[in-house]
Structures are given as C-alpha cells and as structure tokens.
Design a protein around this motif. Structure first.
Motif, PDB file in Angstrom:
ATOM      1  N   GLU A  33     -49.969  32.694 -21.697  1.00 25.66           N
ATOM      2  CA  GLU A  33     -48.618  32.297 -20.492  1.00 25.66           C
ATOM      3  C   GLU A  33     -48.221  31.521 -20.281  1.00 25.66           C
ATOM      4  OE1 GLU A  33     -47.091  35.061 -17.016  1.00 25.66           O
ATOM      5  OE2 GLU A  33     -49.072  36.026 -17.885  1.00 25.66           O
ATOM      6  N   LYS A  37     -45.448  29.186 -20.214  1.00 25.65           N
ATOM      7  CA  LYS A  37     -44.202  28.470 -18.869  1.00 25.65           C
ATOM      8  C   LYS A  37     -44.533  26.806 -18.617  1.00 25.65           C
ATOM      9  CE  LYS A  37     -44.564  32.897 -16.328  1.00 25.65           C
ATOM     10  NZ  LYS A  37     -44.705  32.943 -15.257  1.00 25.65           N
ATOM     11  N   SER A  38     -45.300  25.712 -18.904  1.00 27.63           N
ATOM     12  CA  SER A  38     -45.319  24.901 -19.233  1.00 27.63           C
ATOM     13  C   SER A  38     -44.722  24.358 -20.455  1.00 27.63           C
ATOM     14  CB  SER A  38     -46.883  24.198 -19.213  1.00 27.63           C
ATOM     15  OG  SER A  38     -47.140  24.485 -20.651  1.00 27.63           O
ATOM     16  N   ALA A  40     -41.912  25.705 -20.988  1.00 29.34           N
ATOM     17  CA  ALA A  40     -40.088  25.859 -20.689  1.00 29.34           C
ATOM     18  C   ALA A  40     -39.692  24.715 -19.971  1.00 29.34           C
ATOM     19  CB  ALA A  40     -40.574  26.983 -20.711  1.00 29.34           C
ATOM     20  N   LEU A  66     -50.995  29.853 -12.672  1.00 32.95           N
ATOM     21  CA  LEU A  66     -48.990  31.204 -12.793  1.00 32.95           C
ATOM     22  C   LEU A  66     -48.800  30.833 -11.556  1.00 32.95           C
ATOM     23  CD1 LEU A  66     -50.704  33.931 -14.820  1.00 32.95           C
ATOM     24  CD2 LEU A  66     -49.103  31.756 -15.887  1.00 32.95           C
ATOM     25  N   LEU A  69     -46.608  27.284 -11.820  1.00 32.19           N
ATOM     26  CA  LEU A  69     -46.215  26.876 -12.539  1.00 32.19           C
ATOM     27  C   LEU A  69     -44.853  27.944 -12.424  1.00 32.19           C
ATOM     28  CD1 LEU A  69     -48.410  27.396 -16.059  1.00 32.19           C
ATOM     29  CD2 LEU A  69     -46.865  25.423 -15.427  1.00 32.19           C
ATOM     30  N   ASP A  70     -44.717  29.142 -12.252  1.00 31.36           N
ATOM     31  CA  ASP A  70     -44.071  29.944 -11.646  1.00 31.36           C
ATOM     32  C   ASP A  70     -42.995  29.587 -11.160  1.00 31.36           C
ATOM     33  OD1 ASP A  70     -44.226  32.215 -13.436  1.00 31.36           O
ATOM     34  OD2 ASP A  70     -45.152  33.077 -11.918  1.00 31.36           O
ATOM     35  N   LEU A  73     -40.799  26.405 -13.231  1.00 35.87           N
ATOM     36  CA  LEU A  73     -39.951  27.060 -13.634  1.00 35.87           C
ATOM     37  C   LEU A  73     -38.192  26.877 -13.303  1.00 35.87           C
ATOM     38  CD1 LEU A  73     -40.613  28.261 -16.936  1.00 35.87           C
ATOM     39  CD2 LEU A  73     -40.341  29.938 -16.203  1.00 35.87           C
TER      40      LEU A  73
END
Length: 87
Positions: A33, A37-38, A40, A66, A69-70, A73
């Motif tokens: 995950e 994300k990174s 993306a 996370l 990163l969220d 994003l």
C-alpha cells in the motif's frame, strides 16, 4: 494434518507459526500500500508536468507513514511545484 505440519506437534507451536505468518502477510500488504501510494503521487506530478527533484522523489519514495502519504496523494492535484508538497 499436512506432512509439513509434523514440526508443530503442539497447539502452542501451531498458534505461534500461524500468528507469525499472519503478521508477515499484514506487513507485506502495508508495504504494498505504501509503495502504491508513493508511486501514485509521483505519477500525478509527472502527468501534470510538475518538476520533481531527485531529493523530493527520494523523500516521497521512502516515506513509510501512510497518513502522510494519504495527505500527499491529493496534493499533487493542487500544487504547481513539488516543494509545495512539503509546505
């Protein structure tokens, strides 16, 4: 009991093995995950033609949080420079 389970002749040993397997699987899923994300974030920046220095690329790739990163994003949709991700 499968042949490979002959080592686990006690309930406690089986629980330990299964618990370790489940923990390893969860860690692998979390790592996947994080990588996704990174990747993306970098893909969105690239698609928007936002220049990314090697230092910022490294910072995004190696972030293991996370929550961060969220937040990052969605930021590439709004920024004009990659440095704004860290503001």
């Amino acid at each position: 009991m499968p042949a490979w389970d002959h080592r686990f002749n006690s309930t406690a040993a089986r629980k330990l093995w299964v618990g370790g397997w489940a923990e390893g699987r969860a860690e692998g899923q979390a790592e996947g995950e994080i990588r996704g994300k990174s990747k993306a974030v970098l893909m969105i920046l690239e698609e928007r033609s936002v220049p990314v220095t090697e230092a910022i690329r490294w910072e995004i790739r190696w972030c293991k949080d996370l929550d961060i990163l969220d937040r990052r994003l969605l930021q590439p949709l709004k920024v004009t420079t990659a440095e704004e991700l860290f503001a």
